[in-house]
Design a protein around this motif. Sequence first.
Motif, PDB file in Angstrom:
ATOM      1  N   ARG A   1       0.823  -1.210   0.000  1.00  0.00           N
ATOM      2  CA  ARG A   1       0.000   0.000   0.000  1.00  0.00           C
ATOM      3  C   ARG A   1       0.860   1.264   0.000  1.00  0.00           C
ATOM      4  N   ARG A   2       1.886   1.290   0.847  1.00  0.00           N
ATOM      5  CA  ARG A   2       2.737   2.476   0.877  1.00  0.00           C
ATOM      6  C   ARG A   2       3.519   2.619  -0.429  1.00  0.00           C
TER       7      ARG A   2
ATOM      8  N   THR B   1       1.142   4.056  -2.886  1.00  0.00           N
ATOM      9  CA  THR B   1       0.790   5.434  -2.515  1.00  0.00           C
ATOM     10  C   THR B   1       1.857   6.409  -2.995  1.00  0.00           C
TER      11      THR B   1
ATOM     12  N   VAL C   1      -6.099   3.271  -4.086  1.00  0.00           N
ATOM     13  CA  VAL C   1      -5.094   2.614  -3.234  1.00  0.00           C
ATOM     14  C   VAL C   1      -5.443   2.796  -1.758  1.00  0.00           C
TER      15      VAL C   1
ATOM     16  N   SER D   1      -8.735   0.757  -0.867  1.00  0.00           N
ATOM     17  CA  SER D   1      -8.824  -0.662  -1.222  1.00  0.00           C
ATOM     18  C   SER D   1      -8.845  -1.551   0.012  1.00  0.00           C
TER      19      SER D   1
ATOM     20  N   MET E   1      -6.109  -5.277  -0.720  1.00  0.00           N
ATOM     21  CA  MET E   1      -4.675  -5.130  -0.917  1.00  0.00           C
ATOM     22  C   MET E   1      -3.900  -5.785   0.217  1.00  0.00           C
TER      23      MET E   1
ATOM     24  N   ASP F   1      -1.300  -6.452   3.350  1.00  0.00           N
ATOM     25  CA  ASP F   1       0.141  -6.286   3.471  1.00  0.00           C
ATOM     26  C   ASP F   1       0.803  -7.559   3.002  1.00  0.00           C
TER      27      ASP F   1
END
Length: 470
Positions: free
Chosen positions: A343-344, A347, A457, A460, A463, A465
Amino acid sequence: MSATFADTAVAQKSPSVPFRVSGSVATGSILQPLNSSMIAVAIVGIAAQFGSSSGITWVISALYIATAVTAPMAGKLGALLGARKVYLGGLALVALGSVAGLLAPTVGWLIFSRILVGIGTATQYPNAMTMIRGYAERHGAQPRTAITTLAICSQGVVALGPTLGGLLVGAFGWQSIMWINLPIVAFSAVAVTKFANVGFVGGMSVSRRQLVHALDVVGVLLFLALVSSTMLFLLSITTDPVWWLIPVWALVLALFVQWERRAGEPFIDVRALARNRALTATLARTLLTYTAFYCVFFGIPQWLQYSRGMGATEAGLTMLPVAVVGIGSTLLASRTYRRHGVRRTLTIGTCALLVGGVLLASVESSTAPIVVLLMVAAVLGIPNGFNNIGNQNLISSVTSVEEVGTAIGMYRTVQYIGANLSAVVLQTTAGHVIGDDGLHRTGWFIAITGVLLLAGVLMSRNMGDRRSAA
């Protein structure tokens, strides 16, 4: 400790896939991005030789339609006949298409040669991923580093393509973007034959009837009709819209979905896409990402030549920061993914796309010093690495080794469709000759796309981790 972090700890202790394996299979993966991006600086010379007709647009689009149809099929062929065998067969097609392009007497022949090259280049990436995943599972290795190598050699080279293409076209003419494939094909064939003998990766004794059934020829033809009718309509919007294609498209779409739902060996498993929401969302995100991505790599070089009066070499060198930053961001994105998750990583990539679009829309294009243009190009190189690493590792994490080749083929397919859509976007925002106003409108399109991707994103739920599979 959660299962994800436990799996991550195990993965970190596992050895990596050796570079002799990942590096050798990555050599051929540079062919598709090179052939897709070098055309951006060669198209002006091609139009000058063959005339600025509608056929010139198809010099770009034909390769993407061919690769869009071939990529999922290439992954399945690799599972049936052997990943390395299909990989090498694709290299032979690239060589054949390149020679045909060198000798092309008309734009029609050039389009045909690009189709051959497109079919050939579509085979490398999914089968490279299959070989890497197969090696990793047999030897208890983690594929994250190998995936990064593939990402650099494929998506990093997309950004390098305009620079290399500009140097080649400036020195030897547009034909040089065809013959440059030949030494790469030869080197890749030797490297894969010598170092990528990773054992049994697919391959079985199948009859011709079984092969036709497994490849779902009807599904392939319906998908080809679907993609072609979509592109024909979209490309006609800016001139004389072919409205009758809309009901044709709707009919073909309904037939394709219905056929694929009932097929024993579907070309595109629509039922699996419905079940695997993480995969479906990633493919949708990839489509938007690469539509914006190719607007940059097709739009800016043409604008530099038409509006700034640069030659192909100068335009290509101006795009060099995109390549350099893109390769660096891919390495940084791999580390970000390992430490902070998908995710990061995504992003950061989508925020960079948003900022790059705003800069492209705001800069005073005609009067801006070249250093400003270089800085904007550098910012636009950041999204490439982060978005590609995030999406690609996410696909790897939600598919099995038997499915990953086909899934990566689908991933590549939506990239190619995005590339085709970018041609339509550029026609709509900028027209045939890209001026300052058209470049600004293209920048706003990229920025809006960045906003949509960022919202997707952050919101969501599919997604998670997923660092462990990297």
